[in-house]
Design a protein around this motif. Sequence first.
Motif, PDB file in Angstrom:
ATOM      1  N   ASP A 260       0.870  -1.184   0.000  1.00 18.38           N
ATOM      2  CA  ASP A 260       0.000   0.000   0.000  1.00 18.38           C
ATOM      3  C   ASP A 260       0.902   1.227   0.000  1.00 18.38           C
ATOM      4  OD1 ASP A 260      -1.718   2.126   0.558  1.00 18.38           O
ATOM      5  OD2 ASP A 260      -3.006   0.902   1.855  1.00 18.38           O
TER       6      ASP A 260
ATOM      7  N   GLY B 209      -3.420   5.964  -1.843  1.00 18.98           N
ATOM      8  CA  GLY B 209      -4.637   5.476  -2.474  1.00 18.98           C
ATOM      9  C   GLY B 209      -4.444   4.331  -3.450  1.00 18.98           C
TER      10      GLY B 209
ATOM     11  N   VAL C  71      -3.120   0.409  -4.037  1.00 20.11           N
ATOM     12  CA  VAL C  71      -2.741  -0.857  -3.411  1.00 20.11           C
ATOM     13  C   VAL C  71      -2.282  -1.801  -4.524  1.00 20.11           C
ATOM     14  CG1 VAL C  71      -3.493  -2.848  -2.077  1.00 20.11           C
ATOM     15  CG2 VAL C  71      -4.345  -0.563  -1.508  1.00 20.11           C
TER      16      VAL C  71
ATOM     17  N   GLU D 261      -5.061  -1.465  -7.401  1.00 18.29           N
ATOM     18  CA  GLU D 261      -6.386  -0.997  -6.963  1.00 18.29           C
ATOM     19  C   GLU D 261      -6.288   0.498  -6.682  1.00 18.29           C
ATOM     20  OE1 GLU D 261      -7.410  -3.265  -3.554  1.00 18.29           O
ATOM     21  OE2 GLU D 261      -7.356  -5.205  -4.609  1.00 18.29           O
ATOM     22  N   ASN D 262      -7.138   1.272  -7.332  1.00 13.55           N
ATOM     23  CA  ASN D 262      -7.094   2.733  -7.193  1.00 13.55           C
ATOM     24  C   ASN D 262      -8.201   3.179  -6.234  1.00 13.55           C
ATOM     25  OD1 ASN D 262      -6.846   5.474  -7.412  1.00 13.55           O
ATOM     26  ND2 ASN D 262      -7.191   5.561  -9.634  1.00 13.55           N
ATOM     27  N   HIS D 263      -7.784   3.530  -4.998  1.00 16.09           N
ATOM     28  CA  HIS D 263      -8.732   4.037  -4.000  1.00 16.09           C
ATOM     29  C   HIS D 263      -8.658   5.561  -3.891  1.00 16.09           C
ATOM     30  CE1 HIS D 263      -9.514  -0.068  -2.694  1.00 16.09           C
ATOM     31  NE2 HIS D 263      -8.208  -0.269  -2.620  1.00 16.09           N
ATOM     32  N   GLY D 264      -7.952   6.185  -4.825  1.00 16.45           N
ATOM     33  CA  GLY D 264      -7.793   7.635  -4.793  1.00 16.45           C
ATOM     34  C   GLY D 264      -8.931   8.358  -5.492  1.00 16.45           C
ATOM     35  N   GLN D 265      -8.693   9.661  -5.732  1.00 19.14           N
ATOM     36  CA  GLN D 265      -9.718  10.517  -6.306  1.00 19.14           C
ATOM     37  C   GLN D 265      -9.507  10.799  -7.783  1.00 19.14           C
ATOM     38  OE1 GLN D 265     -12.374  11.441  -4.398  1.00 19.14           O
ATOM     39  NE2 GLN D 265     -11.407  10.125  -2.852  1.00 19.14           N
TER      40      GLN D 265
ATOM     41  N   PRO E  36     -10.648   6.051 -10.679  1.00 21.10           N
ATOM     42  CA  PRO E  36     -10.908   5.972  -9.238  1.00 21.10           C
ATOM     43  C   PRO E  36     -11.947   4.889  -8.923  1.00 21.10           C
ATOM     44  CG  PRO E  36     -10.903   8.250  -9.978  1.00 21.10           C
ATOM     45  CD  PRO E  36     -10.848   7.412 -11.209  1.00 21.10           C
ATOM     46  N   GLY E  37     -11.641   4.072  -7.916  1.00 26.56           N
ATOM     47  CA  GLY E  37     -12.529   2.997  -7.521  1.00 26.56           C
ATOM     48  C   GLY E  37     -12.422   1.751  -8.373  1.00 26.56           C
TER      49      GLY E  37
ATOM     50  N   SER F 168      -9.783  -1.110 -10.729  1.00 29.68           N
ATOM     51  CA  SER F 168      -8.503  -1.812 -10.624  1.00 29.68           C
ATOM     52  C   SER F 168      -8.059  -2.251 -12.012  1.00 29.68           C
ATOM     53  CB  SER F 168      -8.605  -3.023  -9.698  1.00 29.68           C
ATOM     54  OG  SER F 168      -9.510  -3.981 -10.213  1.00 29.68           O
TER      55      SER F 168
END
Length: 613
Positions: free
Chosen positions: A187, A191, A193, A213-217, A327-328, A330
């Motif tokens: 990680d 944002g 992973v 995996e894109n957990h950013g904005q 965003p959101g 992968s």
Amino acid sequence: MNEYTKNVLIAAGLSMLVIAGWDFFYAFPKLDQQQKEAQLAQQQRPTAAQQTKPAAQHAADQAAPAAQQARPQQAFIAKPAPKTREAALAESKRVSIDTPSISGSIALKGGRIDDVSLKNYHETVDPKSPIIVLLSPEGAPQPYYAESGFLASDKDSAPPLLPTSETLWSADSESLAVDRPVTLSFDNGQGLVFKRKISVDDKYMFSVADSVENHGQSAVTVYPYLRVSRIGALQSAGYAALHEGFVGVLGEAGLQELKFEKIEKEPHGAKSFEATGGWLGFTEKYWAAVLVPQQDRTLVARFSASGAGTNKAYQADTVEAPLTIAPGASGSVASRVFAGAKVVDTLDVYEGQGIKLFDRLIDWGWFYFLTRPMFRIIDSLFHVLGNFGLAILAVTVLVKIAFLPLANKSYLAVAKMKEIQPKIAALKEKYGSDKQAMSREQMELFRREKVNPAGGCLPALLQIPVFFSLYKVLVITIEMRHAPFYGWIKDLSAPDPTNIFNLFGLIPFDPTHIPVFGSFLWLGVWPLIMGVSMWAQMKMNPEPTDEIQKMAFAWMPVIFTFSLGSFASGLVIYWTWNNVLSVTQQWIIMKRAGVKFELWDNMKKTFTFKKAA
């Protein structure tokens, strides 16, 4: 000396001299130089300030695939080199590898596959000798490793933090085994992973699935890459007929077999190819480390070299078309890494899994259409007879049977030539120095008597590819490695270990280490037997009347004996058995044709001393 035997000896003799000359003037000196460089590299590794950056780390100046953007950068941090391989392995926590074929580990620092040993292969014929070590970590005496991951574009104003060779990954298991994969995770705290799922089969193929995996904005664009790197001299087998170095099958360029020296001479020390899928890496005589990218993705593949002396660095790498992850969401890419022995059946299985021309990882040579079937025949006979030496003897009989019609015609042509020898002698006496008239009348004689003076050439020419195909099989296929025969022959792929020049081991010294001509002083029992069989074959026919020709053919068995002394013992056994079969075959055919069999008379003449007048 009949025309058939003469053509066989001349053609094969020239072939042997070419191979022997190549080995003496190029292969042997080069092998000695490489061994000295390898020893020096093990004795004195460079310091951190001196250590050369691996060639693949210079990625910034290369073209990206498809979009032709700048190849992304990845930093490389030089560090002091530990003195031993064990010390280098201890620098990182590791996930152990244990399968029926390999043992080793994966470094959590960098997530590299950098520790692979081959359980089923030993350094010598002694089963207690160390097993083969293929891959070693950075900092070991000769680093050799494979890695994968993602790169950021150098045009990105705010590039994301991506895993590097210094990144510490976490693992969900302490070991990797068949049907028990391991997943590495990282990680970056921004944002993203990263996950790397690694699995392995029961042979030598690793499957690697890299995902983001894109957990950013905001969306992120990354370039998937693969690379296999090695630093230090390649332990070359020193065979002129064997390719070792860069290898790959890449798009329209097809099969690429490039020596290290060739890449070193390329502009900027690199050669690039655009392709979709394919494979590339390094090959040695029996082992290979190869990258297999996802076969439906476009990429730029590259072979590169840098550094100098004992610290030369070589790399095969790929950079694929970019992945953009919203965003959101992968993104992922799959690849494979082959690190192991070049077993024919194993490579065929992988080729059946969609890796195009993967069997060309073995250097079958120009006569692929002949060498590959030759291996299959020998291998099939081995499974029936239980010994590769017996399989070689059996395939020699099959080759003789295949060439039997041509041989019959050849020996019959020789018999007819002998019948008209008195007429040819009469023409020589009649026309004397008038060569034009002599040639014209002689050709008319051949036409009238229905004799083809070149009747023995075709069988000789056809047997040369057969000889080379068997030579290649013995040299390149790992199935022949350490395959025993009987008696003192413990490895058919190696020269006869005995040597007449040290009384077959009674004198404790190795004559092959003598400077300049030592390589020709490798003369064991089987080469001597081969020389006797060739001498007997030549004694089947009358000696040439021309003194120069007579002397040349008298020395031919001696030249062949020394030339074949350092060849694989399996090849010498084949040649000996072929000579014995040829003598038997010629005796049968000539007896049926009513031509005198002169072997015994000629042998008696050799050992009969004329009384002085």
